[in-house]
Design a protein around this motif. Structure first.
Motif, PDB file in Angstrom:
ATOM      1  N   ALA A  56       0.687  -1.113  -0.118  1.00  0.00           N
ATOM      2  CA  ALA A  56       0.011   0.069   0.123  1.00  0.00           C
ATOM      3  C   ALA A  56       0.817   1.253  -0.137  1.00  0.00           C
ATOM      4  CB  ALA A  56      -1.083  -0.001   1.361  1.00  0.00           C
ATOM      5  N   VAL A  57       1.966   1.234   0.790  1.00  0.00           N
ATOM      6  CA  VAL A  57       2.885   2.296   0.638  1.00  0.00           C
ATOM      7  C   VAL A  57       3.575   2.778  -0.621  1.00  0.00           C
ATOM      8  CG1 VAL A  57       5.165   3.346   1.837  1.00  0.00           C
ATOM      9  CG2 VAL A  57       3.517   1.961   3.123  1.00  0.00           C
ATOM     10  N   GLY A  80       0.898   7.080  -6.788  1.00  0.00           N
ATOM     11  CA  GLY A  80      -0.008   7.979  -7.307  1.00  0.00           C
ATOM     12  C   GLY A  80      -1.346   6.951  -7.671  1.00  0.00           C
ATOM     13  N   ALA A  81      -1.261   5.874  -7.296  1.00  0.00           N
ATOM     14  CA  ALA A  81      -2.277   4.884  -7.712  1.00  0.00           C
ATOM     15  C   ALA A  81      -3.746   5.305  -6.883  1.00  0.00           C
ATOM     16  CB  ALA A  81      -2.062   3.347  -7.245  1.00  0.00           C
ATOM     17  N   ARG A  82      -4.757   5.200  -7.319  1.00  0.00           N
ATOM     18  CA  ARG A  82      -6.110   5.275  -6.547  1.00  0.00           C
ATOM     19  C   ARG A  82      -6.447   4.068  -5.920  1.00  0.00           C
ATOM     20  NH1 ARG A  82      -8.766   8.089 -11.731  1.00  0.00           N
ATOM     21  NH2 ARG A  82      -7.808  10.087 -11.389  1.00  0.00           N
ATOM     22  N   PRO A  83      -7.039   4.067  -4.768  1.00  0.00           N
ATOM     23  CA  PRO A  83      -7.212   3.031  -3.800  1.00  0.00           C
ATOM     24  C   PRO A  83      -8.070   1.856  -4.632  1.00  0.00           C
ATOM     25  CG  PRO A  83      -7.781   4.918  -2.442  1.00  0.00           C
ATOM     26  CD  PRO A  83      -7.363   5.444  -4.086  1.00  0.00           C
ATOM     27  N   ALA A 105      -0.971   3.783 -16.149  1.00  0.00           N
ATOM     28  CA  ALA A 105       0.093   4.266 -15.705  1.00  0.00           C
ATOM     29  C   ALA A 105       0.765   4.374 -14.294  1.00  0.00           C
ATOM     30  CB  ALA A 105       0.232   5.948 -15.921  1.00  0.00           C
ATOM     31  N   THR A 106      -0.236   4.191 -13.533  1.00  0.00           N
ATOM     32  CA  THR A 106      -0.002   4.023 -12.004  1.00  0.00           C
ATOM     33  C   THR A 106       0.196   2.854 -11.429  1.00  0.00           C
ATOM     34  OG1 THR A 106      -2.232   4.388 -11.122  1.00  0.00           O
ATOM     35  CG2 THR A 106      -0.695   6.388 -11.281  1.00  0.00           C
ATOM     36  N   ILE A 107      -0.521   1.828 -12.039  1.00  0.00           N
ATOM     37  CA  ILE A 107      -0.194   0.461 -11.533  1.00  0.00           C
ATOM     38  C   ILE A 107       0.899  -0.117 -11.878  1.00  0.00           C
ATOM     39  CG2 ILE A 107      -1.159  -1.837 -12.008  1.00  0.00           C
ATOM     40  CD1 ILE A 107      -4.267  -0.715 -12.446  1.00  0.00           C
ATOM     41  N   GLY A 108       1.333   0.344 -13.210  1.00  0.00           N
ATOM     42  CA  GLY A 108       2.712  -0.552 -13.565  1.00  0.00           C
ATOM     43  C   GLY A 108       3.818   0.517 -12.957  1.00  0.00           C
ATOM     44  N   ARG A 109       3.570   1.395 -12.631  1.00  0.00           N
ATOM     45  CA  ARG A 109       4.501   2.414 -11.607  1.00  0.00           C
ATOM     46  C   ARG A 109       4.758   1.698 -10.429  1.00  0.00           C
ATOM     47  NH1 ARG A 109       5.178   8.376  -9.214  1.00  0.00           N
ATOM     48  NH2 ARG A 109       7.424   8.318  -9.167  1.00  0.00           N
TER      49      ARG A 109
END
Lengths: 103, 439
Positions: free
Chosen positions: B164-165, B171-174, B229-233
């Motif tokens: 989670a951290v 920048g992922a959304r919950p 973008a953010t899942i991969g990051r």
């Protein structure tokens, strides 16, 4: 102005780093008094022309320490896999080993 | 190290000098920080016998002492292990919190500690992490998995909260969190240390794609969708932090690096426009399951436009031949191209296209066996009797042999049909896991 305030305000955040394994000290084998008359295995991990390198190492012993018997041996599989068959053979027939060149 | 410690045979390891920090680090974490070693210059690969002999006759580029003096001493001189017992073998447990500071200073701290991908991050405050944790039924202290940067490194462990951290930082959304947890559960690192500079690739299938508004259409593999973008990051950040680190020269040895690693080519399959079975169904899941599939080893891409009427076979063969023989090709097809393959080759299933690709990617045996990666990783397995490599090794030098295994070729449909461009990605399929299990 709002950005500036936020940037300087103290905040508490969590550490992102995972948990390391516990490390246990391991003993190394006793070293030899001398290599004279001993058998040294030259272990080829079969990575990036390592065999060619070890052949030159073998010739160095022949030129400079002819009393040392060297045996060239290739690992049985890729260097990423453990190779107990080769290790047992070296333990049974050899006195020391040089492994290279690998990562 | 195994030979020395477990079998009692005094051993010296020879390495090339660029691996100094890696060797030091690996010896330490394996509990043998004083294991004898010597270094020769990089590279060994491609050098003549005379050049290699010069390495051996010369000096260790790091210590400045004769290489063979270090080797002989390593086998015959007692190991000075005084002080070793006092070394700090057990790492202090990773603290849960970072010392409080301003955001500006914390951004700098995270940067300096190599906890980021060198882009600004979202600060993982308690509140943000709690919001992320609220999107899974799993407890924060549950162990999700273990990762390491390469096979000879140690495994590190991470929990739901650690994932989670890193998800917050990316920048992922919950609502994306179950996908990120599923990726973490694979134990497959997106920050492999390989000197070949590989990245990962992530394909999401099933209902979750639309629930979190992932893109499988126009621009799916580009920087145009928040979830992609953010899942991969997040997967990349979790990998480097979950496995302890990814630091060039120490725990990352990719010689050239790889831009794909910024978000690990993360996209959803365009199931709605694909004429074929979705990728996750091929792997044994139901169409109604949500899954994520991980590929590693992404380095090169071949591309072309369309599937031409007269010479499509030659064009595709050329694309396959352009890959390193140690590759595993994955066809990334725009829906237009998928349908063209059906029209041109009657490939009404992915399996038929894969079989054609397998049968048509051929190479002379002498050329195949001369590839450096084949020498490093396939030739030893062939000599050990592993099939199909052992049979390939028996081929005459000019005999044409298969470059790849059929089961290592894959097909995924992605794209928005703005045109019929398509690619072959060089990457290795690892596994497909359930996202639903992490909701």
């Amino acid at each position: 102005m709002a950005d500036s305030t936020n940037a300087t305000q103290s905040m508490s955040v969590l550490n992102p780093v995972g948990y390391p394994p516990k490390i246990t000290p391991k003993a190394l084998a006793p070293r030899l008094d001398s290599l004279d008359g001993k058998t040294v295995y030259l272990v080829d991990p079969r990575f990036d022309d390592s065999g060619l390198f070890l052949r030159q190492l073998q010739s160095w012993f022949a030129d400079n320490m002819p009393t040392v018997k060297t045996k060239f041996i290739e690992m049985n599989n890729v260097y990423t896999k453990d190779d107990p068959v080769t290790w047992e053979k070296i333990k049974a027939d050899g006195d020391a080993a040089i492994v290279g060149v690998g990562h | 190290m195994t030979l020395d410690n477990k079998y009692g045979v005094p051993t010296v390891a020879l390495h090339t000098h660029v691996f100094e920090k890696v060797v030091e680090s690996v010896n330490r974490v394996h509990g043998m920080p004083r294991a004898p070693r010597a270094f020769v210059p990089q590279p060994v690969m491609g050098k003549t016998a005379a050049q290699l002999r010069a390495y051996i006759d010369g000096k260790d580029p790091l210590s400045g002492r004769p290489v063979m003096q270090e080797v002989i001493e390593g086998l015959t001189q007692p190991i000075d292990d005084s002080g070793v017992v006092n070394e700090k073998f057990a790492h202090a447990a990773t603290p849960r919190l970072v010392d409080a500071d301003s955001e500006e200073n914390l951004q700098q701290l995270f940067l300096e500690k190599n906890w980021t991908d060198k882009l600004p991050i979202v600060m993982p405050t308690e509140k943000r992490v709690q919001e992320m944790l609220a999107h899974t039924s799993h407890k924060p202290d549950e162990v999700v998995g273990h990762m390491r940067s390469t096979h000879f490194r140690e495994y590190w462990e991470y929990t739901v909260e650690k994932v989670a951290v890193n998800a917050v930082m990316a920048g992922a959304r919950p609502e994306y969190f179950p996908v990120i947890l599923a990726l973490a559960s694979t134990g497959v690192t997106a920050r492999g240390s390989t000197s070949s500079s590989a990245a990962a690739m992530v394909v999401v299938n099933g209902p979750i794609r639309n629930e979190i508004k992932m893109n499988s259409g126009t621009g799916a593999m580009g920087p145009f969708n928040h979830a992609n973008a953010t899942i991969g990051r997040a997967y990349g950040l979790l990998s480097q932090n979950g496995q302890g680190s990814s630091v060039p020269g120490v725990t990352y040895m990719g010689s050239q690096g790889n831009n794909y690693a910024y978000n690990n080519v993360t996209f959803a399959e365009n199931e709605e426009r694909s004429p074929w079975t979705p990728f996750h169904v091929e792997q044994g899941f139901k169409a109604s399951d949500s899954t994520v599939s991980v590929f590693t080893g992404c380095r090169s891409t071949a591309f072309t436009l369309g599937v031409r009427e007269h010479f499509w076979r030659e064009h595709v063969r050329s694309m396959l031949r352009g890959l390193d023989a140690h590759s595993q090709p994955t066809f990334l097809l725009d829906p237009i191209t998928a349908r063209q393959f059906i029209d041109r080759g009657s490939f009404d299933t992915k399996e038929k296209l894969i079989e054609w690709a397998y049968e048509n990617s051929l190479m002379a045996a002498k050329e195949y066996w001369d590839y450096q990666l084949i020498q490093n990783y396939i030739y030893p397995r062939a000599t050990f009797g592993e099939e199909p490599y052992a049979s390939k090794l028996k081929a005459a030098p000019d005999e044409m042999i298969h470059m790849f295994k059929a089961e290592e070729i894959h097909v995924v449909v992605v794209g928005g049909e703005t045109n019929g461009y398509w690619r072959i990605m060089d990457c290795n399929y690892q596994k497909t896991v359930s996202v639903d299990a992490w909701r």
